[in-house]
Design an enzyme around this catalytic site. Structure first.
Site, PDB file in Angstrom:
ATOM      1  N   ASP B 305       0.851  -1.201   0.000  1.00  0.00           N
ATOM      2  CA  ASP B 305       0.000   0.000   0.000  1.00  0.00           C
ATOM      3  C   ASP B 305       0.888   1.252   0.000  1.00  0.00           C
ATOM      4  O   ASP B 305       0.601   2.228   0.704  1.00  0.00           O
ATOM      5  CB  ASP B 305      -0.961   0.013   1.188  1.00  0.00           C
ATOM      6  CG  ASP B 305      -2.011   1.110   1.069  1.00  0.00           C
ATOM      7  OD1 ASP B 305      -2.101   1.752   0.000  1.00  0.00           O
ATOM      8  OD2 ASP B 305      -2.747   1.335   2.052  1.00  0.00           O
ATOM      9  N   GLY B 324      -1.639   7.471   4.895  1.00  0.00           N
ATOM     10  CA  GLY B 324      -0.762   6.623   4.085  1.00  0.00           C
ATOM     11  C   GLY B 324       0.712   6.832   4.332  1.00  0.00           C
ATOM     12  O   GLY B 324       1.150   7.905   4.751  1.00  0.00           O
TER      13      GLY B 324
END
Lengths: 332, 428
Positions: B305, B324
């Site tokens: 990711d 993130g």
């Protein structure tokens, strides 16, 4: 002497530091009451208030605390500053730092905003309320008020009633009171209270009578109408009937219990007018104590800055703190 | 171009090879794997003490191009991948514009061909503009070469529309990569709901927001026969839902990110937004469940990711910060440090989850180091210890919570299609 250059939360303070602040505030309160003994110990110190959220008492309290000690106090009118043009918190902080500000007092709607500012500036940062995280100066003035009246925190039962889940005041008080040996019970509707508060050392209940029973201190918290609009409780009438505190409810507490509230109060909702203006209420006293406590904090931080010209090597910065914590967790 | 890799420990999950051998690569293809190869070569690599593995494959990467080139580009992202030992990466469609038609797929492929140093496979969005309203040009994108569809960054909240997408994607044999998050349950949360959120005074994201969608998507996949892949699984309950689906024989797979098995929500203390990710870092109990899931193969893929963000998007208020972290350059050492060293996985199992199983999910002829295969190879020194330093990252962004962490395991060589792109730890 404080260990950090900043006051970011009660969570970071030791019980010794808290008591030291309260003892210093005692001296400061005398200075407020007796103008003749006011000392300008903060002459040539600059303090700026950055309030990204509205406030009357906290902002004014800091401004007066600074002035009573002789500091140069200014306010960054957030609404009319470059913040309005989209300047980031970090850039605003760095700009003020370059101007030689010694102490920045910040209120912000987001938790951790004071920490972000503190690790990006050399100035000392005081958290004047960040999101739902902490409101350390309010908690310190609450603690001071209890200390003054009850003389000790040991085995004191403190009941905090209302919107616990959104209250930085409740959280800071829980951190402080449990450190000092008091027992805290938080009470309110299940949608405004988190069971996880128990991990902070508070007892959690939705039964207000149980919370108030034999309490030494009863603290009401402000209910905000937007919570109702967000579906967290049906309406204010139901809230008042089930969770509001009036004379009858206050009888569950000890006869000499103190009634406190961080203000502003919704009269007739979380507390009835009779008890707000009644003999057990110390709500107005809290306001005066707020100035004394903030004077104490400004004084202690300034003292620390004077004693630590080379603050990089002497003081605990947030950044290395984080880094060290992470290294401790790291394997290998 | 001939490359001879000598004395490495070959780890091939397909043939179950685990032994010290030499590998010969000629013109992009593996031509020999033997105990001693004496052939001459243009470059000889001494792999003594190292693992020689099929090139790592990451099914979950954000390259940010087009639209957010200040965070990452196909070029810089591919360089970060090579440094992390990845020879193939799949890029998610939440770019600007969203990858929802064949023209954008062609654009990604063209840019990758020109500028990338590893294989780049685009993933198409499920709905146009990721708005959750109408299907993207899934068929045209399949023709143009997408490897999967995903709405990554959010869920398709309309269950009826997702069901149609699953049925439609089946025609093209595309897996559906599902980001599981019910946005009505997120409620403005920024970290895991739990004791740490209470301590630091931040709004929590409960496990239910993930698990509700995991359950829903498993049911929809069962009914449509879709190949469902659960992205970045993070909670104990989600692991159990996938485990139960697999026991029923359903066609479901799941991935975990290295940060979710390496850190808990304790890392959020201090408000450094480099610990902010979606799904969030979870509790110690969840981390244990993820490790159990990896061990019993409920979770068969490790994906990064990789989510690059500019420093200004992280050095700010936690609530305001972007979700993130970058992951390509830390995935392998975190896997070795937290899984192999802790006896959760064997080296072979780690490589299977980082190469062979991703290849199987994508249906590509990779993930194996055997004679006749294209030479996508990673050479890893599993014993090298060092401190992660974000300043050495090839990625354009440095948003990692692992700066300063001590880890074990370093990628020494990355070979893509028979070409060395990382040579003794240095990008070429």
């Amino acid at each position: 002497m404080l260990r950090s250059k900043d006051i970011l939360g009660i969570r970071d303070l030791s019980s010794e530091e808290i008591i030291h602040i309260l003892e210093t505030a005692k001296d400061m309160k005398e200075r407020i009451e007796n103008k003749k003994i006011r000392e300008k110990s903060l002459k040539n110190f600059s303090v700026v208030t950055l309030f990204y959220e509205n406030s009357t008492r906290t902002k004014m309290s800091f401004a007066l605390a600074g002035e009573y000690l002789g500091a140069d106090v200014s306010d960054l009118g957030v609404a009319t500053s470059s913040v309005n043009k989209g300047e980031s918190l970090v850039d605003t902080g760095i700009t003020l730092d370059q101007m030689g500000i010694d102490i920045m007092v910040i209120r912000h709607s987001m938790s951790g905003a004071a920490n972000v500012l503190a690790r990006n500036v050399k100035a000392s940062v005081i958290n004047a309320g960040d999101g739902v995280n902490e409101h350390p100066t309010q908690a310190l003035l609450d603690l001071y008020t209890m200390y003054e009246k009850k003389k000790s925190f040991k085995d004191l039962k403190v009941a905090i009633i209302g919107d616990i889940i959104h209250s930085r005041v409740a959280r800071s008080n829980v951190f402080g009171l449990t450190k000092l040996g008091a027992n805290v019970v938080v009470g309110g509707p299940s949608t405004l209270i988190s069971k996880n508060m128990e991990c902070l050392g508070a007892k959690v209940t939705t039964d207000i009578k149980e919370a108030l029973k034999d309490a030494d201190i009863v603290m009401g918290l402000r209910i905000q109408l937007e919570r109702q609009k967000g579906g967290l409780f049906p309406d204010l009438r139901e809230y008042r009937d089930l969770f509001g505190i009036d004379e009858e409810m206050l009888k569950y507490a000890k006869p000499d219990a103190l009634l406190m509230h961080p203000g502003p109060v919704n009269r007739g909702i979380e507390l009835s007018t009779e008890i707000i203006d009644g003999p057990q209420s110390v709500i107005n006293e809290q306001v005066k104590n707020g100035v004394a406590v903030r004077m104490a904090l400004l004084h202690l931080l300034a003292e620390g800055r004077k004693n630590n010209e080379d603050i990089d090597s002497e003081w605990t910065y947030t950044r290395p703190y984080i880094q060290n914590r992470w290294n401790q967790r790291c394997i290998g | 171009m001939k490359i001879l890799i000598q004395n490495g420990r070959i780890l091939d999950p397909i043939s179950k090879t685990d032994g010290i051998k030499d590998v010969l690569v000629e013109n992009g293809v593996i031509t020999a794997i033997e105990e001693k190869i004496t052939a001459s070569a243009d470059q000889i690599i001494d792999a003594k003490g190292c693992w020689v593995t099929p090139g790592l494959i990451d099914v979950h990467v954000h390259l940010r191009e087009p639209g957010y080139e200040y965070k990452e580009t196909i070029k810089t992202g591919s360089r970060a991948a090579a440094k992390g030992g990845f020879t193939t990466i799949c890029c998610m469609p939440n770019t600007n514009p969203v990858i929802d038609n064949e023209i954008l797929v062609e654009y990604i492929k063209m840019k990758a061909e020109r500028e990338a140093i590893v294989n780049v496979l685009p993933i198409g969005s499920i709905t146009k503009g990721q708005k959750g309203e109408e299907l993207s040009n899934i068929g045209k994108m399949a023709q143009a070469g997408i490897c999967a569809i995903s709405e990554d960054g959010k869920s398709v909240m309309n269950a009826g529309l997702l069901k149609k997408a699953m049925k439609y994607a089946n025609m093209f044999n595309l897996p559906v990569l599902s980001h599981c998050e019910d946005n009505t349950l997120v409620g403005g949360g920024v970290m895991n709901a739990g004791e740490m959120a209470e301590r630091v005074g931040m709004k929590g994201i409960g496990a239910d927001s993930e698990e509700v969608i995991v359950a829903r998507d498993i049911i929809l996949a069962r009914n449509t026969g879709a190949r469902l892949h659960i992205c970045h699984i993070s909670t104990s309950g989600s692991v159990q839902l996938v485990r139960e689906a697999k026991l029923r024989g359903e066609n479901v797979s799941a991935e975990v990110c290295p940060h979710h098995f390496s850190l808990t929500d304790e890392a959020v203390e201090g408000y450094d937004a480099n610990t902010k990710m979606n799904p969030p870092l979870r509790s110690a109990k969840d981390v244990e469940s993820l490790k159990e899931g990896l061990k019993d193969n409920t979770i068969e893929i490790i994906a990064t990711d990789h989510a690059p963000h500019h420093i200004d998007e992280k050095n700010c208020e936690y609530d305001r910060a972007a979700f993130g972290i970058v992951g390509l350059e830390t995935a392998l050492p975190l896997g070795i440090t937290h899984l192999v060293e802790d006896n959760i996985l064997t080296p072979m199992e780690l490589i299977e989850k980082m190469s062979t199983n991703p290849a199987k999910l994508l249906g590509i002829d990779k993930g194996s180091i055997q004679v006749g295969k294209i030479a996508d190879i990673t050479i890893i020194d599993p014993n090298e210890e060092y401190e992660i330093d974000v300043n050495t990252f090839a990625s354009k962004s440095k948003n990692s919570p692992f700066h300063g962490h001590r880890v074990k395991g370093k990628v020494k060589y990355t070979i893509v299609n028979g070409k060395i792109v990382l040579n003794d730890g240095e990008l070429i």
